[in-house]
Design an enzyme around this catalytic site. Structure first.
Site, PDB file in Angstrom:
ATOM      1  N   LYS A 108      39.338  54.243  20.420  1.00 11.22           N
ATOM      2  CA  LYS A 108      38.219  54.541  21.314  1.00 11.22           C
ATOM      3  C   LYS A 108      38.437  55.881  22.030  1.00 11.22           C
ATOM      4  O   LYS A 108      39.565  56.207  22.387  1.00 11.22           O
ATOM      5  CB  LYS A 108      38.199  53.391  22.334  1.00 11.22           C
ATOM      6  N   LYS A 121      39.577  58.019  28.663  1.00  9.42           N
ATOM      7  CA  LYS A 121      39.999  58.945  29.713  1.00  9.42           C
ATOM      8  C   LYS A 121      41.509  59.128  29.700  1.00  9.42           C
ATOM      9  O   LYS A 121      42.032  60.129  30.166  1.00  9.42           O
ATOM     10  CB  LYS A 121      39.621  58.375  31.082  1.00  9.42           C
ATOM     11  N   LYS A 170      46.445  47.283  28.225  1.00  8.02           N
ATOM     12  CA  LYS A 170      46.894  48.129  29.341  1.00  8.02           C
ATOM     13  C   LYS A 170      48.274  47.736  29.853  1.00  8.02           C
ATOM     14  O   LYS A 170      49.054  48.599  30.252  1.00  8.02           O
ATOM     15  CB  LYS A 170      45.866  48.090  30.488  1.00  8.02           C
TER      16      LYS A 170
HETATM   17  P1  TYM Z   1      34.869  52.502  32.480  1.00  3.34           P
HETATM   18  O1  TYM Z   1      34.984  53.308  33.716  1.00  3.34           O
HETATM   19  O2  TYM Z   1      36.073  52.371  31.610  1.00  3.34           O
HETATM   20  O3  TYM Z   1      33.685  53.046  31.593  1.00  3.34           O
HETATM   21  C1  TYM Z   1      32.397  53.262  32.127  1.00  3.34           C
HETATM   22  C2  TYM Z   1      31.339  52.936  31.097  1.00  3.34           C
HETATM   23  O4  TYM Z   1      31.538  53.740  29.946  1.00  3.34           O
HETATM   24  C3  TYM Z   1      31.609  52.903  28.792  1.00  3.34           C
HETATM   25  N1  TYM Z   1      32.567  53.509  27.838  1.00  3.34           N
HETATM   26  C4  TYM Z   1      32.269  53.783  26.569  1.00  3.34           C
HETATM   27  N2  TYM Z   1      31.146  53.607  25.855  1.00  3.34           N
HETATM   28  C5  TYM Z   1      31.166  54.005  24.561  1.00  3.34           C
HETATM   29  N3  TYM Z   1      32.260  54.564  23.972  1.00  3.34           N
HETATM   30  C6  TYM Z   1      33.410  54.746  24.663  1.00  3.34           C
HETATM   31  N4  TYM Z   1      34.467  55.313  24.068  1.00  3.34           N
HETATM   32  C7  TYM Z   1      33.451  54.347  26.023  1.00  3.34           C
HETATM   33  N5  TYM Z   1      34.404  54.390  26.982  1.00  3.34           N
HETATM   34  C8  TYM Z   1      33.841  53.867  28.082  1.00  3.34           C
HETATM   35  C9  TYM Z   1      32.113  51.567  29.291  1.00  3.34           C
HETATM   36  O5  TYM Z   1      31.778  50.515  28.420  1.00  3.34           O
HETATM   37  C10 TYM Z   1      31.409  51.464  30.628  1.00  3.34           C
HETATM   38  O6  TYM Z   1      30.099  50.970  30.452  1.00  3.34           O
HETATM   39  N6  TYM Z   1      35.167  47.785  34.149  1.00  3.34           N
HETATM   40  C11 TYM Z   1      34.264  48.868  33.860  1.00  3.34           C
HETATM   41  C12 TYM Z   1      33.449  49.312  35.076  1.00  3.34           C
HETATM   42  C13 TYM Z   1      32.808  48.206  35.841  1.00  3.34           C
HETATM   43  C14 TYM Z   1      31.589  47.569  35.524  1.00  3.34           C
HETATM   44  C15 TYM Z   1      31.396  46.611  36.560  1.00  3.34           C
HETATM   45  C16 TYM Z   1      30.657  47.726  34.519  1.00  3.34           C
HETATM   46  C17 TYM Z   1      33.296  47.637  36.970  1.00  3.34           C
HETATM   47  N7  TYM Z   1      32.452  46.695  37.398  1.00  3.34           N
HETATM   48  C18 TYM Z   1      30.272  45.777  36.572  1.00  3.34           C
HETATM   49  C19 TYM Z   1      29.534  46.889  34.533  1.00  3.34           C
HETATM   50  C20 TYM Z   1      29.358  45.936  35.550  1.00  3.34           C
HETATM   51  C21 TYM Z   1      35.051  50.063  33.357  1.00  3.34           C
HETATM   52  O7  TYM Z   1      36.225  50.136  33.531  1.00  3.34           O
HETATM   53  O8  TYM Z   1      34.290  51.045  32.812  1.00  3.34           O
END
Ligand code: TYM
Length: 332
Positions: free
Chosen positions: A194, A197, A111
């Protein structure tokens, strides 16, 4: 006691990867676990956000949780900034996190890119906030997509190190729950990247809010190769786009990839894409319709978040107090 914590950032363009890697699994986990699902708005501001859009996106993720089947009667749903323990614990835990651990985080490197000096501190310390989310509730399990694995390992290291320093089993070491046939959904335009968003091309992802025609079009345009569908997993090794589409199909159909390969072997992509598009539409369209309905009643969504916040506050403030006492901070 088994307790789950997980979250999604309200950064717009919620997509099929978020659904299959996370939210869909959460729905079934509600049966067996006490669950806490957060809309992690403090994580979202580690990159620049438009204030109005951030607010709307927070309600949109809330609506997506509910529309997918998260039940607010048994599960806590709230937005991260409304519970102050998350930020407070981040400071405390940052005093237990060696820089060397953070320097290993690949997501920061991706990032921040080449302009590392311009990247903000919050983007760098983001994994400590994520550890605090989990540890503020002493969560035992964390269901996420594969891309969050490294951050979760850091949370486990921080918990273990804290326990060791104070010589007690204060934090449970949180277990990752990475499962299903689509733990890493890839871009529809490039099977080596991947689904994300932030991809410039909207054709790289299926958004949860896409309508029938758009889903159809995106799947028809998805990159494939000139060969028919294979019959064995080994034959997928150098065919990332094909692997991805079959993984999506298998996860949505809730059937093992081997079984899907048996059914689809030898088919042309034109035929498979038609079947896949029908399945994606049948699963995503009802969610998107429900989301639109829910978004007409923002007061209802805010009420859910407020109820969740109160309960989350209750649990996390007690844990925070215990942590502060353990460290030796004088509580007045
Ligand atoms: P975020 O918002 O990027 O994504 C949310 C969830 O979606 C999953 N994900 C995917 N799974 C499969 N294929 C993909 N292409 C894909 N893109 C996203 C992510 O693995 C996630 O589970 N830091 C985290 C959010 C967070 C969090 C936490 C998660 C903040 N605090 C505590 C667990 C526990 C994030 O940015 O997810």
């Amino acid at each position: 006691m088994n307790r789950i914590f997980s979250g999604v950032q309200p950064t717009g363009n919620l997509h099929l990867g978020n659904y299959l890697g996370a939210i869909k699994n959460w729905v079934s986990l509600q049966k067996d676990f006490e669950c806490i699902f957060c809309i992690v708005d403090l994580h979202a501001i580690t990159i620049k956000q438009n204030p109005k859009e951030l607010e709307n996106n927070t309600l949109e993720v809330t609506a997506a949780y509910l529309a997918s089947g998260i039940d607010p009667e048994k599960t806590l749903i709230f937005n991260q900034n409304s519970v102050s323990a998350h930020s407070e614990l981040t400071w405390l835990l940052s005093c237990f996190t060696p820089l060397g651990w953070l320097n290993r985080m690949t997501q920061f490197k991706e990032k921040a890119g080449k302009k590392k000096d311009n990247a903000v501190l919050g983007l760098y310390s983001y994994p400590v906030l994520m550890a605090s989310d989990i540890l503020a509730y002493k969560a035992t399990h964390v269901p996420v997509g594969e891309d969050q694995k490294q951050h979760l390992e850091l949370a486990r290291d921080i918990a273990g190190s804290f326990n060791k320093i104070y010589n007690k089993e204060f934090f449970p070491i949180p277990e990752p729950q990475i499962f299903g046939e689509a733990t890493r959904v890839m871009s529809l335009r490039d099977g080596k990247n991947k689904m994300s968003k932030s991809d410039d091309s909207d054709y790289s992802r299926i958004n949860i809010t896409d309508n029938k025609d758009l889903i159809n079009l995106k799947i028809q345009k998805a990159k494939t190769d000139p060969y028919p569908l294979p019959s064995k997993k080994e034959e997928l090794e150098n065919r990332p786009e094909v692997n991805n589409l079959l993984g999506i199909y298998s996860a949505l159909k809730e059937e093992k990839l081997d079984k899907i390969l048996n059914e689809m072997a030898g088919k042309e992509f034109s035929e498979f894409k038609k079947i896949l598009a029908e399945l994606v539409i049948s699963k995503i369209e009802p969610i998107s319709k429900k989301m639109n309905d829910l978004l007409k009643n923002k007061d209802y969504l805010k009420k859910i978040l407020k109820d969740g916040k109160e309960k989350a506050d209750d649990i996390s403030s007690k844990n925070l107090l215990e942590i502060k006492k353990t460290i030796g901070l004088l509580i007045i």
